[in-house]
Scaffold this motif. Structure first.
Motif: not given
Length: 180
Positions: A35-40, A42-44, A30-31
């Motif tokens: 990885s939001g830190l890697f630019g995805v 919605g990644g958390q 799931l989102p």
């Protein structure tokens, strides 16, 4: 092409049960676990909730690892490694692997992942690289303290605990980023 089995060269051990409210075995992450830190988008970067039961007698502690054997490297990619989880623990809440390890029981600690951050980093497979597997494992150990420094690599944790693993419980989730 042969599928990289991360347990192929390890001693065979019994299994026990691990479940999750965040991750379903064989299904896409799931989102929250991307990885939001890697630019995805919605990644958390939230570590998954985990609950386990049925570890063998003699279990004195646990370690938890999250590993992508399909990363385009010669060594896969370690997303999370936690050592020295006490034997009294039977679960970790979602997000336990934040920057401070706020949801981890004492004396557990997070090792730096392959991004060199001592925290959980979510999935971020390269666009067009195909489906990646994320192997989430709870290792039942015959020691309370695995005896490695807190800045050790997940690979050193794995090497050190090889002779201490009594059993392991695994969930495997997937993620894929379509080609642009």
């Amino acid at each position: 092409m042969t599928i990289n089995d991360p347990f192929a060269r390890l001693p065979e051990v019994p299994s026990f049960t691990v479940t999750s409210t965040s991750v379903e075995d064989g299904k896409p992450l799931l989102p929250a676990q991307l990885s939001g830190l890697f630019g995805v988008p919605g990644g958390q970067d939230a570590s998954p909730q985990l609950s386990w039961s049925g570890a063998p007698d003699g279990t004195k502690g646990y370690a938890v690892t999250v590993y992508d054997p399909d990363a385009p490297t010669m060594s896969g990619f370690w997303h999370w490694a936690v050592a020295n989880i006490p034997a009294t623990a039977t679960s970790l809440p979602e997000g336990a692997g934040d920057d401070t390890g706020s949801g981890l029981p004492t004396p557990a600690f997070q090792l730096p992942n392959d991004a060199r951050a001592p925290r959980f980093i979510g999935a971020a497979p390269p666009a067009g690289h195909g489906e990646h597997r994320y192997v989430i494992t709870v290792h039942a150990l015959d020691v309370e303290d695995i005896g490695i420094p807190t800045d050790s690599t997940p690979a050193l944790l794995g090497f050190t605990m090889t002779t201490h693993i009594l059993a392991r419980a695994t969930l495997t989730a997937t993620a894929e980023t379509p080609a642009a």
